[in-house]
Design an enzyme around this catalytic site. Sequence first.
Site, PDB file in Angstrom:
ATOM      1  N   ARG A 101       0.877  -1.183   0.000  1.00 53.99           N
ATOM      2  CA  ARG A 101       0.000   0.000   0.000  1.00 53.99           C
ATOM      3  C   ARG A 101       0.907   1.224   0.000  1.00 53.99           C
ATOM      4  O   ARG A 101       1.708   1.413   0.913  1.00 53.99           O
ATOM      5  CB  ARG A 101      -0.908  -0.001   1.224  1.00 53.99           C
ATOM      6  CG  ARG A 101      -1.647   1.305   1.393  1.00 53.99           C
ATOM      7  CD  ARG A 101      -2.776   1.240   2.405  1.00 53.99           C
ATOM      8  NE  ARG A 101      -3.923   0.559   1.848  1.00 53.99           N
ATOM      9  CZ  ARG A 101      -5.166   0.667   2.337  1.00 53.99           C
ATOM     10  NH1 ARG A 101      -5.411   1.423   3.371  1.00 53.99           N
ATOM     11  NH2 ARG A 101      -6.170   0.010   1.781  1.00 53.99           N
ATOM     12  N   HIS A 128      -7.301   0.759  -6.546  1.00 59.05           N
ATOM     13  CA  HIS A 128      -7.526  -0.085  -5.359  1.00 59.05           C
ATOM     14  C   HIS A 128      -8.203  -1.361  -5.867  1.00 59.05           C
ATOM     15  O   HIS A 128      -9.366  -1.626  -5.597  1.00 59.05           O
ATOM     16  CB  HIS A 128      -8.399   0.669  -4.356  1.00 59.05           C
ATOM     17  CG  HIS A 128      -8.393   0.082  -2.980  1.00 59.05           C
ATOM     18  ND1 HIS A 128      -7.632  -1.022  -2.625  1.00 59.05           N
ATOM     19  CD2 HIS A 128      -9.069   0.440  -1.838  1.00 59.05           C
ATOM     20  CE1 HIS A 128      -7.839  -1.288  -1.344  1.00 59.05           C
ATOM     21  NE2 HIS A 128      -8.702  -0.430  -0.854  1.00 59.05           N
ATOM     22  N   GLN A 131     -10.170  -3.977  -3.680  1.00 56.33           N
ATOM     23  CA  GLN A 131     -11.442  -3.451  -3.198  1.00 56.33           C
ATOM     24  C   GLN A 131     -12.546  -3.646  -4.245  1.00 56.33           C
ATOM     25  O   GLN A 131     -13.639  -4.114  -3.934  1.00 56.33           O
ATOM     26  CB  GLN A 131     -11.277  -1.945  -2.895  1.00 56.33           C
ATOM     27  CG  GLN A 131     -12.542  -1.263  -2.448  1.00 56.33           C
ATOM     28  CD  GLN A 131     -12.952  -1.689  -1.047  1.00 56.33           C
ATOM     29  OE1 GLN A 131     -12.195  -1.535  -0.109  1.00 56.33           O
ATOM     30  NE2 GLN A 131     -14.156  -2.231  -0.890  1.00 56.33           N
ATOM     31  N   ASP A 212     -17.112   6.919  -1.614  1.00 59.37           N
ATOM     32  CA  ASP A 212     -15.820   6.790  -0.932  1.00 59.37           C
ATOM     33  C   ASP A 212     -15.555   8.153  -0.275  1.00 59.37           C
ATOM     34  O   ASP A 212     -16.250   9.140  -0.574  1.00 59.37           O
ATOM     35  CB  ASP A 212     -14.738   6.449  -1.989  1.00 59.37           C
ATOM     36  CG  ASP A 212     -13.347   6.247  -1.404  1.00 59.37           C
ATOM     37  OD1 ASP A 212     -13.205   6.186  -0.165  1.00 59.37           O
ATOM     38  OD2 ASP A 212     -12.379   6.165  -2.196  1.00 59.37           O
ATOM     39  N   CYS A 252     -16.589   1.646   0.477  1.00 58.09           N
ATOM     40  CA  CYS A 252     -15.370   0.873   0.747  1.00 58.09           C
ATOM     41  C   CYS A 252     -14.912   1.011   2.196  1.00 58.09           C
ATOM     42  O   CYS A 252     -14.182   0.146   2.691  1.00 58.09           O
ATOM     43  CB  CYS A 252     -14.253   1.277  -0.210  1.00 58.09           C
ATOM     44  SG  CYS A 252     -13.845   3.025  -0.127  1.00 58.09           S
ATOM     45  N   ARG A 280     -13.520  -8.750   1.966  1.00 61.88           N
ATOM     46  CA  ARG A 280     -12.131  -8.518   1.570  1.00 61.88           C
ATOM     47  C   ARG A 280     -11.308  -9.788   1.806  1.00 61.88           C
ATOM     48  O   ARG A 280     -10.379 -10.091   1.054  1.00 61.88           O
ATOM     49  CB  ARG A 280     -11.528  -7.351   2.380  1.00 61.88           C
ATOM     50  CG  ARG A 280     -12.208  -5.999   2.167  1.00 61.88           C
ATOM     51  CD  ARG A 280     -11.996  -5.459   0.770  1.00 61.88           C
ATOM     52  NE  ARG A 280     -10.594  -5.279   0.473  1.00 61.88           N
ATOM     53  CZ  ARG A 280      -9.864  -4.221   0.840  1.00 61.88           C
ATOM     54  NH1 ARG A 280     -10.427  -3.229   1.486  1.00 61.88           N
ATOM     55  NH2 ARG A 280      -8.582  -4.144   0.519  1.00 61.88           N
TER      56      ARG A 280
HETATM   57  N1   CP Z   1     -11.356  -0.049   2.275  1.00 61.63           N
HETATM   58  C1   CP Z   1     -10.094  -0.154   2.728  1.00 61.63           C
HETATM   59  O1   CP Z   1      -9.158  -0.399   1.970  1.00 61.63           O
HETATM   60  O2   CP Z   1      -9.964   0.008   4.066  1.00 61.63           O
HETATM   61  P1   CP Z   1      -8.603   0.183   4.869  1.00 61.63           P
HETATM   62  O3   CP Z   1      -8.020   1.507   4.465  1.00 61.63           O
HETATM   63  O4   CP Z   1      -9.010   0.143   6.315  1.00 61.63           O
HETATM   64  O5   CP Z   1      -7.676  -0.935   4.512  1.00 61.63           O
HETATM   65  N1  NVA Z   2      -9.865   6.677  -1.621  1.00 63.65           N
HETATM   66  C1  NVA Z   2      -9.557   6.269  -0.271  1.00 63.65           C
HETATM   67  C2  NVA Z   2      -9.756   4.811  -0.115  1.00 63.65           C
HETATM   68  C3  NVA Z   2      -9.573   4.310   1.300  1.00 63.65           C
HETATM   69  C4  NVA Z   2      -9.739   2.828   1.413  1.00 63.65           C
HETATM   70  C5  NVA Z   2      -8.132   6.654   0.057  1.00 63.65           C
HETATM   71  O1  NVA Z   2      -7.249   6.517  -0.798  1.00 63.65           O
HETATM   72  O2  NVA Z   2      -7.886   7.113   1.179  1.00 63.65           O
END
Ligand code: CP
Ligand code: NVA
Length: 295
Positions: A101, A128, A131, A212, A252, A280
Amino acid sequence: MKSFLKIKDFSLAEAREVLSLAEKFKTQRGSFCADLLKGKTYALIFSKSSTRTRVSFEVGIREMGGQTLFLSANDIQLGRGEPIIDTARVLGRMVHGAVIRTYGQEEVDLFAQYSGLTTINALTDEEHPCQILTDIFTYERKHGSIKGRKVVFVGDADCNVARSFVHAAELFDFKLTCAAPDGYQSRISNANTTLTASVKDAARDADLLYTDVWISMGKEAEAQERVKAFQGYQISTELLRLAKPDCMVLHCLPAYRGKEITEDVLESRAEDIFEQAGNRLPVQQGIIAHLCGVR
Ligand code: CP
Ligand code: NVA
């Protein structure tokens, strides 16, 4: 070595295989592919916060017999400026797979290239993908095939989640409408995608309403201007009335009540939204199993 760095890394047939593996992981939890990763260690390298993604990968890999090594980017030399290509070449000699990430998409691309490891994108600024496969899995388990359905994304259509939806719309052949204010509309599009500033036009006859956060990780400095720009780009009971009667609402998460979604919609649709979060786990197990060659 096969990796999953963006939605389009999978053909439709491959994505469908992942979803059918996910169904097995969900319904045969703890027994399906329980030894697949025996003796293998996956590194989880995270430069941004996470609850769902981190926990689902950690638990999922362990339930497949593997071990996980959580590496916060700040705690390893990467956070002090060691290049990603050097980090990749080191880890490539020590672990068997990686879940990353981070910010730039190029970082996951370079990591996969230089490590030679099976690498999974656990969120970048661009995509993502884990997701969105989960979202499709969640929708289809309740409502059947997503093909031809009207999916509406409300909010920051230039964010990672929205982008992966644009690519997924083409792959799975559903109709995506992105409702976003000026300056936050998707910069990518295709024949399956409609871009509009009108959230009401977008919501009409929707099969799936999705949102989101307005302020994605890394955009905190823009918080004030974003909160102003996104006023009205919210899933509310009134908006839901324009959609089909059986319209599903997904998010999400994490959710900010009163911003991208109202408290009452979030709570009245909590069963689906938290089922989505829980999914997930089997979907990412399905992704790993597929990348390991399970068919
Ligand atoms: N939706 C999602 O990716 O959640 P987190 O940021 O908690 O991993
Ligand atoms: N768009 C959001 C998704 C979080 C899971 C971010 O990048 O923070």
